[in-house]
Design an enzyme around this catalytic site. Structure first.
Site, mmCIF file in Angstrom:
data_model
loop_
_atom_site.group_PDB
_atom_site.id
_atom_site.type_symbol
_atom_site.label_atom_id
_atom_site.label_comp_id
_atom_site.label_asym_id
_atom_site.label_seq_id
_atom_site.Cartn_x
_atom_site.Cartn_y
_atom_site.Cartn_z
ATOM 1 N N CYS A 20 0.820 -1.227 0.000
ATOM 2 C CA CYS A 20 0.000 0.000 0.000
ATOM 3 C C CYS A 20 0.846 1.267 0.000
ATOM 4 O O CYS A 20 0.339 2.362 -0.252
ATOM 5 C CB CYS A 20 -0.924 -0.008 1.208
ATOM 6 S SG CYS A 20 -2.035 -1.422 1.207
ATOM 7 N N HIS A 70 -3.112 7.307 2.377
ATOM 8 C CA HIS A 70 -3.550 5.996 1.892
ATOM 9 C C HIS A 70 -4.943 5.717 2.446
ATOM 10 O O HIS A 70 -5.226 5.974 3.610
ATOM 11 C CB HIS A 70 -2.544 4.937 2.363
ATOM 12 C CG HIS A 70 -3.018 3.545 2.114
ATOM 13 N ND1 HIS A 70 -3.524 3.144 0.904
ATOM 14 C CD2 HIS A 70 -3.084 2.455 2.937
ATOM 15 C CE1 HIS A 70 -3.864 1.872 0.982
ATOM 16 N NE2 HIS A 70 -3.612 1.431 2.205
ATOM 17 N N ASN A 82 -9.993 -0.113 0.202
ATOM 18 C CA ASN A 82 -8.533 -0.003 0.163
ATOM 19 C C ASN A 82 -8.038 -0.612 -1.154
ATOM 20 O O ASN A 82 -8.088 -1.826 -1.331
ATOM 21 C CB ASN A 82 -7.954 -0.747 1.375
ATOM 22 C CG ASN A 82 -6.432 -0.728 1.408
ATOM 23 O OD1 ASN A 82 -5.784 -0.328 0.437
ATOM 24 N ND2 ASN A 82 -5.868 -1.167 2.514
HETATM 25 C C1 LIG Z 1 -9.687 -4.651 10.411
HETATM 26 C C2 LIG Z 1 -10.315 -3.645 11.365
HETATM 27 C C3 LIG Z 1 -11.352 -2.833 10.631
HETATM 28 C C4 LIG Z 1 -10.996 -4.412 12.482
HETATM 29 O O1 LIG Z 1 -11.549 -3.495 13.391
HETATM 30 P P1 LIG Z 1 -11.369 -3.726 14.955
HETATM 31 O O2 LIG Z 1 -12.133 -2.649 15.624
HETATM 32 O O3 LIG Z 1 -9.886 -3.786 15.230
HETATM 33 O O4 LIG Z 1 -12.075 -5.092 15.144
HETATM 34 P P2 LIG Z 1 -11.488 -6.404 15.835
HETATM 35 O O5 LIG Z 1 -10.481 -7.047 14.947
HETATM 36 O O6 LIG Z 1 -11.090 -6.064 17.244
HETATM 37 O O7 LIG Z 1 -12.771 -7.301 15.872
HETATM 38 C C5 LIG Z 1 -13.877 -6.931 16.691
HETATM 39 C C6 LIG Z 1 -14.952 -7.974 16.482
HETATM 40 O O8 LIG Z 1 -15.506 -7.811 15.179
HETATM 41 C C7 LIG Z 1 -15.496 -9.064 14.498
HETATM 42 N N1 LIG Z 1 -15.327 -8.805 13.065
HETATM 43 C C8 LIG Z 1 -14.189 -8.762 12.341
HETATM 44 N N2 LIG Z 1 -14.478 -8.486 11.049
HETATM 45 C C9 LIG Z 1 -15.822 -8.349 10.994
HETATM 46 C C10 LIG Z 1 -16.712 -8.047 9.946
HETATM 47 N N3 LIG Z 1 -16.311 -7.824 8.681
HETATM 48 N N4 LIG Z 1 -18.025 -7.963 10.226
HETATM 49 C C11 LIG Z 1 -18.486 -8.179 11.478
HETATM 50 N N5 LIG Z 1 -17.671 -8.467 12.505
HETATM 51 C C12 LIG Z 1 -16.367 -8.542 12.264
HETATM 52 C C13 LIG Z 1 -14.328 -9.820 15.102
HETATM 53 O O9 LIG Z 1 -14.488 -11.196 14.918
HETATM 54 C C14 LIG Z 1 -14.435 -9.406 16.544
HETATM 55 O O10 LIG Z 1 -15.453 -10.172 17.150
HETATM 56 P P3 LIG Z 1 -15.290 -10.710 18.660
HETATM 57 O O11 LIG Z 1 -15.176 -9.479 19.505
HETATM 58 O O12 LIG Z 1 -16.533 -11.483 18.866
HETATM 59 O O13 LIG Z 1 -14.033 -11.527 18.641
HETATM 60 C C15 LIG Z 1 -9.230 -2.701 11.964
HETATM 61 O O14 LIG Z 1 -8.417 -3.416 12.858
HETATM 62 C C16 LIG Z 1 -8.385 -2.075 10.913
HETATM 63 O O15 LIG Z 1 -8.843 -1.298 10.111
HETATM 64 N N6 LIG Z 1 -7.071 -2.372 10.926
HETATM 65 C C17 LIG Z 1 -6.174 -1.834 9.929
HETATM 66 C C18 LIG Z 1 -6.315 -2.637 8.672
HETATM 67 C C19 LIG Z 1 -5.673 -1.962 7.504
HETATM 68 O O16 LIG Z 1 -5.607 -0.765 7.441
HETATM 69 N N7 LIG Z 1 -5.217 -2.771 6.573
HETATM 70 C C20 LIG Z 1 -4.647 -2.303 5.366
HETATM 71 C C21 LIG Z 1 -3.182 -2.317 5.439
HETATM 72 S S1 LIG Z 1 -2.541 -1.373 4.122
#
Ligand SMILES: CC(C)(COP(=O)(O)OP(=O)(O)OC[C@H]1O[C@@H](n2cnc3c(N)ncnc32)[C@H](O)[C@@H]1OP(=O)(O)O)[C@@H](O)C(=O)NCCC(=O)NCCS
Length: 333
Positions: A125, A259, A290
Site C-alpha cells: 500500500c 492511503h 482499500n
Molecule cells: C480490520 C479492522 C477494521 C478491524 O476493526 P477492529 O475494531 O480492530 O475489530 P477487531 O479485529 O477487534 O474485531 C472486533 C470484532 O468484530 C469481528 N469482526 C471482524 N471483522 C468483521 C466483519 N467484517 N463484520 C463483522 N464483525 C467482524 C471480530 O471477529 C471481533 O469479534 P469478537 O469481539 O466477537 O471476537 C481494523 O483493525 C483495521 O482497520 N485495521 C487496519 C487494517 C488496515 O488498514 N489494513 C490495510 C493495510 S494497508
C-alpha cells in the site's frame, strides 16, 4: 527498437526532480456494496461503515490489473496533453499483477504502443510513494523527458473472500500520473520494518516435489489490530519527518493525501496534525475501499479533476502497509 540508454547518456538536462502534468484513473464497472457482502459473509453494512468508513468497492469481473492500468494511463496521457512517444519510462506500483512476469508496466507499454524501459515496484500500500521517489531519482540522473507512473491493483484476486476480517476492506482500481522535469517534488521520508507476521501475502510454491513446509494460501493474511497500531503511530511521524527535512511547518500543508485504508486511521492522523483543517484530508475510501498502491493516485486524480488543487498548493502524500512500510512525500502542485 529505440536505444534508451543512448538517449539517457546524451542528454544535457539534469533537473532536480519533477512536476505532475496530468493524472488519470480507472475502476472496474462492478460495484459491490457492503450489503452484497452479507450474502456470503457474517458481517453487516453497519459494522463495516462504523469500523472502516467503507460503503462499497469496485471489483474486477472481466478486467485484469493491466486493463485498469492501461485505461488509467490513457486518461493521464490525455489529461497531460502528452503522446505515448514522449514517454521515456513507465513504472507501476502493484502487488496484484496478473503475472509475476511480465510486469504490469510491460503490458501497459505493449497496449499503449510505447517504446521505453518499464518495470513494476512492490511495496504494497506504500507503493505509490516509493514509486514517486524512484521517479525523482531517475529525473535527478537526467535524460528523462516524461515518465508515466501507475498504481494498479486487483486486490479481489488475492483477498480471501471467506475471511470477513480482511475481505470487507479491499477493492480494485488504478491511478496514474504523467511527470516531466521540474522542481515540485520536495522530498520523502521512508521506513521499512521487515515483518511477515502482521501483513503477508504468501507466494505460490509451484509444484516442487521437495518442498517440505506447510503451504499457506496465497491470499491476504493480516492482523488488523497490529496494522491499525502501526498506521496510527507511523503516519504522523512520517509527515513530521518529511516537513522537517524540507524546512516546512505543518501549517504550510494545503492537502494531506493519505492511503485509503480506514477512515478511523485518517481521523486519528487528522487529530494529530491539528494545523491542517480536517476537510483538507482527502478521502474517497467510502467508494473504493482499500485499493493498495492505487489508492493515492486515485485520490490525486479525483481531486485534480475536481479542480481542488491550486497552483503552488503543498501536498503531502502519506501511506503505510505491508513490509511493514510507511512513507510520506511532499509535492508542490
Ligand atoms: C480490520 C479492522 C477494521 C478491524 O476493526 P477492529 O475494531 O480492530 O475489530 P477487531 O479485529 O477487534 O474485531 C472486533 C470484532 O468484530 C469481528 N469482526 C471482524 N471483522 C468483521 C466483519 N467484517 N463484520 C463483522 N464483525 C467482524 C471480530 O471477529 C471481533 O469479534 P469478537 O469481539 O466477537 O471476537 C481494523 O483493525 C483495521 O482497520 N485495521 C487496519 C487494517 C488496515 O488498514 N489494513 C490495510 C493495510 S494497508
Amino acid at each position: 527498437m529505440q536505444d534508451c540508454n543512448q538517449r539517457i547518456e546524451t542528454t544535457n538536462t539534469r533537473p532536480e526532480s519533477f512536476k505532475i502534468i496530468g493524472t488519470g484513473s480507472c475502476v472496474p464497472e462492478k460495484i459491490v456494496t457492503n450489503d452484497d457482502l452479507t450474502v456470503f459473509l457474517d458481517t453487516s453494512d453497519e459494522w463495516i461503515k462504523t469500523r472502516t468508513g467503507i460503503e462499497q468497492r469496485h471489483i474486477c469481473t472481466t478486467e485484469t490489473t493491466s486493463d485498469l492500468a492501461v485505461k488509467a494511463a490513457q486518461n493521464a496521457l490525455e489529461n497531460a496533453h502528452t503522446t505515448v512517444d514522449e514517454i521515456d519510462m513507465i513504472l507501476c506500483a502493484t502487488i496484484s499483477g496478473e503475472y509475476v512476469c511480465p510486469s504490469v508496466a510491460a503490458l501497459v507499454q505493449r497496449s499503449l504502443g510505447a517504446q521505453c524501459p518499464c518495470f513494476d515496484l512492490s511495496a504494497a500500500c506504500t507503493g505509490w510513494i516509493y514509486l514517486m521517489d524512484t521517479a525523482a531519482a531517475f529525473f535527478a540522473r537526467g535524460g528523462i523527458r516524461k515518465m508515466l507512473l501507475i498504481g494498479a491493483e486487483a486486490m479481489s484476486r488475492i483477498v480471501n473472500w471467506h475471511d470477513r476480517s480482511t475481505a470487507v476492506l479491499f477493492g480494485d482500481g488504478a491511478g496514474a500520473a504523467v511527470l516531466e522535469p521540474g522542481d515540485h517534488y520536495l522530498g520523502s521520508s521512508f521506513v521499512t520494518e521487515g515483518n511477515d507476521e502482521v501483513i503477508a501475502i504468501p507466494a505460490k510454491n509451484g509444484i516442487t516435489p521437495w518442498y517440505e513446509n506447510e503451504q499457506k494460501l496465497p491470499l491476504v493474511h493480516m492482523d488488523g489490530q497490529e496494522t491499525y497500531k502501526f498506521a496510527v503511530s507511523n503516519l504522523p511521524k512520517r509527515v513530521d519527518e518529511v516537513l522537517q527535512k524540507a524546512g516546512l511547518q505543518e501549517g504550510d500543508i494545503d492537502w494531506v493525501i493519505p492511503h485509503q485504508a480506514n477512515k478511523r486511521i485518517i481521523d486519528s492522523a487528522s487529530r494529530r496534525l491539528k494545523h491542517v483543517p480536517a476537510d483538507h484530508f482527502c478521502v474517497n475510501l467510502q467508494k473504493y475501499g482499500n485499493t493498495s498502491a492505487a489508492s493515492i493516485p486515485l485520490l490525486l486524480d479525483e481531486w485534480n479533476r475536481a479542480g481542488k488543487f491550486k497552483d503552488g498548493d503543498l501536498l503531502v502524500m502519506v501511506a503505510f502497509g505491508g513490509g511493514l512500510s510507511s512513507a510520506a512525500c511532499l509535492l508542490r502542485w
